[in-house]
Scaffold this active site. Sequence first.
Site, mmCIF file in Angstrom:
data_model
loop_
_atom_site.group_PDB
_atom_site.id
_atom_site.type_symbol
_atom_site.label_atom_id
_atom_site.label_comp_id
_atom_site.label_asym_id
_atom_site.label_seq_id
_atom_site.Cartn_x
_atom_site.Cartn_y
_atom_site.Cartn_z
ATOM 1 N N SER A 1 0.855 -1.188 0.000
ATOM 2 C CA SER A 1 0.000 0.000 0.000
ATOM 3 C C SER A 1 0.885 1.230 0.000
ATOM 4 O O SER A 1 2.030 1.186 0.478
ATOM 5 C CB SER A 1 -0.894 0.010 1.242
ATOM 6 O OG SER A 1 -1.491 1.273 1.451
ATOM 7 N N TYR B 1 -1.256 -1.076 10.588
ATOM 8 C CA TYR B 1 -1.432 -1.346 9.153
ATOM 9 C C TYR B 1 -0.279 -0.758 8.354
ATOM 10 O O TYR B 1 0.309 -1.431 7.496
ATOM 11 C CB TYR B 1 -2.760 -0.754 8.683
ATOM 12 C CG TYR B 1 -2.991 -0.865 7.185
ATOM 13 C CD1 TYR B 1 -3.412 -2.057 6.619
ATOM 14 C CD2 TYR B 1 -2.771 0.234 6.360
ATOM 15 C CE1 TYR B 1 -3.625 -2.163 5.252
ATOM 16 C CE2 TYR B 1 -2.976 0.141 4.991
ATOM 17 C CZ TYR B 1 -3.410 -1.060 4.447
ATOM 18 O OH TYR B 1 -3.608 -1.162 3.088
#
Length: 273
Positions: free
Chosen positions: A142, A155
């Site tokens: 990401s 995350y």
Amino acid sequence: MDNELAGKVAIVTGGASGIGRATVERFVSEGAKVVIADVDRDRGEDLAATLGVDVSFQSTDVAQPTEVSALVAVTVEKFGGLHIMVNNAGVSGTMHRRFLDDDLADFDRVMAVNVLGVMAGTRDAARHMVASGGGSIINVTSIGGIQAGGGVMTYRASKAAVIQFTKSAAIELAQYDIRVNAVAPGNVPTPLLASSAAKLGADAIERFTATIRETMRADRPLKREGTPDDVAEAILYFAGERSRYVTGTVLPVDGGIVAGKPIRRRSDARENK
């Protein structure tokens, strides 16, 4: 390019929805046989049934390395090999107003899915690929693992770990003609963002996701919204022969967010005064 993956066998983890589903559909359209690996049995089985005999579903929790090993074994047995591994399955952390309020209760699960799952998938796919002449492994990270920022710290840390692991694995596995690359999506509508606010009510989740997406939109140089299909195209590039001399690369698919802030036209600035 039609039938770019003809004769190839692929696994896509997290393949029942979002970017994973778009990747499965793209691979099938290019002639690949695909195993969908997911914890969502209903969606996974429905998708496999829709796409035909060259697609199979295997219930898999990538946080359990034994299940990942079984996934690779089942794929090789069913379709006779494994040429492409897409480690896409991922979960988000719980959103907190401040990091100081984060109880880190989801740390183990996020790291197990996002990091351990990628490492196990890479290892077990590579074990087969070493014996069969090479292959391509694509890990989905990401832009949250590239750019620093507030919120969902676990995350972000997990996705940064995937980037470092991808580059390291690429160096070690290159001697076996195994390419390892990563795709870093950003600002792509998937269920993952809403899951970070799962403790909120439905209306609050909708407002939260709308606010986050508006912020991302303002930070994106390209005006067009990204889609799961855009990410699937990047994954297809790494899966096929066009990238045969590319390994250890992290490709943002984010409309230019990582590159820098958008330049506002003078007319826009005047209008906002």
